[in-house]
Design a protein around this motif. Structure first.
Motif, PDB file in Angstrom:
ATOM      1  N   ARG A  94       0.840  -1.200   0.000  1.00 47.34           N
ATOM      2  CA  ARG A  94       0.000   0.000   0.000  1.00 47.34           C
ATOM      3  C   ARG A  94       0.875   1.249   0.000  1.00 47.34           C
ATOM      4  O   ARG A  94       1.961   1.260   0.583  1.00 47.34           O
ATOM      5  CB  ARG A  94      -0.906   0.011   1.231  1.00 47.34           C
ATOM      6  N   TYR A  95       0.383   2.300  -0.626  1.00 44.28           N
ATOM      7  CA  TYR A  95       1.027   3.611  -0.535  1.00 44.28           C
ATOM      8  C   TYR A  95       0.013   4.618  -0.012  1.00 44.28           C
ATOM      9  O   TYR A  95      -1.197   4.468  -0.180  1.00 44.28           O
ATOM     10  CB  TYR A  95       1.601   4.053  -1.883  1.00 44.28           C
ATOM     11  N   ASP A  96       0.530   5.641   0.662  1.00 42.83           N
ATOM     12  CA  ASP A  96      -0.301   6.688   1.248  1.00 42.83           C
ATOM     13  C   ASP A  96       0.526   7.964   1.227  1.00 42.83           C
ATOM     14  O   ASP A  96       1.455   8.133   2.000  1.00 42.83           O
ATOM     15  CB  ASP A  96      -0.690   6.306   2.678  1.00 42.83           C
ATOM     16  N   ALA A 100      -0.096  12.040  -3.843  1.00 38.79           N
ATOM     17  CA  ALA A 100      -0.454  11.013  -4.822  1.00 38.79           C
ATOM     18  C   ALA A 100      -1.718  10.254  -4.451  1.00 38.79           C
ATOM     19  O   ALA A 100      -2.212   9.461  -5.249  1.00 38.79           O
ATOM     20  CB  ALA A 100       0.698  10.021  -4.980  1.00 38.79           C
ATOM     21  N   GLY A 101      -2.233  10.451  -3.246  1.00 37.18           N
ATOM     22  CA  GLY A 101      -3.394   9.700  -2.797  1.00 37.18           C
ATOM     23  C   GLY A 101      -2.981   8.377  -2.169  1.00 37.18           C
ATOM     24  O   GLY A 101      -1.831   8.183  -1.781  1.00 37.18           O
ATOM     25  N   THR A 102      -3.945   7.468  -2.065  1.00 35.33           N
ATOM     26  CA  THR A 102      -3.688   6.154  -1.499  1.00 35.33           C
ATOM     27  C   THR A 102      -4.039   5.086  -2.527  1.00 35.33           C
ATOM     28  O   THR A 102      -4.813   5.325  -3.451  1.00 35.33           O
ATOM     29  CB  THR A 102      -4.526   5.931  -0.230  1.00 35.33           C
ATOM     30  N   MET A 306       5.490   7.229   5.816  1.00 39.06           N
ATOM     31  CA  MET A 306       6.089   8.527   5.578  1.00 39.06           C
ATOM     32  C   MET A 306       6.431   8.669   4.117  1.00 39.06           C
ATOM     33  O   MET A 306       7.265   7.926   3.590  1.00 39.06           O
ATOM     34  CB  MET A 306       7.357   8.725   6.408  1.00 39.06           C
ATOM     35  N   PRO A 307       5.762   9.572   3.386  1.00 39.87           N
ATOM     36  CA  PRO A 307       6.083   9.761   1.968  1.00 39.87           C
ATOM     37  C   PRO A 307       7.548  10.120   1.758  1.00 39.87           C
ATOM     38  O   PRO A 307       8.251  10.539   2.694  1.00 39.87           O
ATOM     39  CB  PRO A 307       5.159  10.913   1.557  1.00 39.87           C
ATOM     40  N   VAL A 308       8.011   9.922   0.535  1.00 35.71           N
ATOM     41  CA  VAL A 308       9.385  10.260   0.181  1.00 35.71           C
ATOM     42  C   VAL A 308       9.665  11.700   0.609  1.00 35.71           C
ATOM     43  O   VAL A 308       8.913  12.629   0.294  1.00 35.71           O
ATOM     44  CB  VAL A 308       9.614  10.079  -1.332  1.00 35.71           C
TER      45      VAL A 308
END
Length: 310
Positions: A94-96, A100-102, A306-308
């Motif tokens: 998963r990304y958050d 960019a959204g989730t 934690m986003p990039v």
């Protein structure tokens, strides 16, 4: 098997027999680090295969993923001068990211990050509710106009990565199918699944004399056998790469081809640049970002990721 399929296989088999096979020059299974095997680094095979300079294959079951998550997982770390491309061959993550959204990245999906002048990352993805995760992380060396430029981080779910025959076009353009990943020109990177007995011929674009592949599952015949978790380097030329899936299960692999990266590699602990001056600038920037990250703690999302950081 119906008549059409039989005739197709006979035709492809005859074509394969007439096609000169591109010779394998080197093979490796890399070095293991827990759930990760490092197949290529900038200080070894990366100097031969540049712009491809680094490749990890990772594989973890649920227990390992839970233990890594409880222990913080991969530590946050910096990069400069490279782009990273992460693809999954099994499971999902998963990304958050507020920018960019989730969402969820599964087979054929991509995390793309151009580190450029500097980023810190390592906690922007978390495991999905799956029993096993497997995939590859690749680094691409950047050219002088990009290596200290603005960073970029993007996520592409499976449906956004188009297919050409058995190949997902992760980076570049193949068989008139173009990837949405904003990578530099002159590089192809494909994720391919071949059914047992299926033949496939990869014809590199003009000037793509760099060629290699790495197998996640199953086995291939490329004139020589290639096994699971093995990486092979092909001779430097533009001949086609002729492959057939063999054994008892489908073959899943990544394949890269490119025009050669003509710049030298100047290496830092987490950075790859084309000159000593560019490396100094990149390392100065990531040190500055590291101090800022320590002061602020970064930007944690509600899901704990934690986003990039750039």
């Amino acid at each position: 098997m119906n008549l059409d399929a039989t005739l197709t296989n006979l035709f492809e088999g005859a074509a394969s027999a007439r096609t000169p096979r591109r010779r394998i020059e080197h093979r490796t299974r890399g070095h293991g680090y827990g759930p990760i095997a490092r197949l290529m680094s900038p200080s070894d095979l990366g100097s031969t295969l540049k712009p491809f300079v680094f490749l990890d294959i990772f594989s973890a079951d649920r227990r390992t993923m839970d233990a890594m998550t409880a222990g913080g997982g991969v530590p946050i770390h910096p990069h400069s001068g490279v782009a990273t491309v992460t693809v999954f061959t099994e499971g999902n993550m998963r990304y958050d990211d507020p920018a960019a959204g989730t969402g969820v990245i599964s087979y054929g999906g991509v995390e793309w990050m151009r580190a450029g002048g500097g980023v810190w990352h390592g906690h922007e993805l978390s495991p999905g509710d799956v029993p096993h995760i497997q995939g590859f992380q690749l680094w691409l060396a950047l050219t002088p106009e990009l290596e200290n430029g603005e960073p970029e981080s993007r996520y592409f779910e499976t449906e956004h990565i188009r297919q050409a025959g058995p190949a997902r076009v992760i980076v570049g353009c193949y068989d008139e199918v173009e990837s949405p990943v904003p990578a530099p020109a002159g590089i192809n990177y494909l994720l391919v699944t071949l059914q047992v007995g299926e033949r496939w011929i990869y014809q590199p674009p003009n000037a793509h004399s760099v060629g290699w592949l790495a197998v996640a599952k199953g086995a291939l015949d490329a004139g020589e056998p290639i096994g699971s978790s093995e990486m092979v380097l092909f001779e430097h030329n533009e001949k086609p790469i002729v492959l057939e899936a063999v054994g008892s299960e489908p073959a899943v692999f990544v394949l890269g081809s490119a025009r050669p990266h003509t710049y030298p590699l100047h290496l830092g602990a987490y950075s790859v640049h084309t000159s000593a001056e560019a490396l100094v600038a990149g390392e100065r920037r990531i040190a500055e970002l590291g101090r800022r990250l320590k002061e602020t703690g970064g930007l944690l999302t509600s899901s704990g990721m934690m986003p990039v950081y750039r």
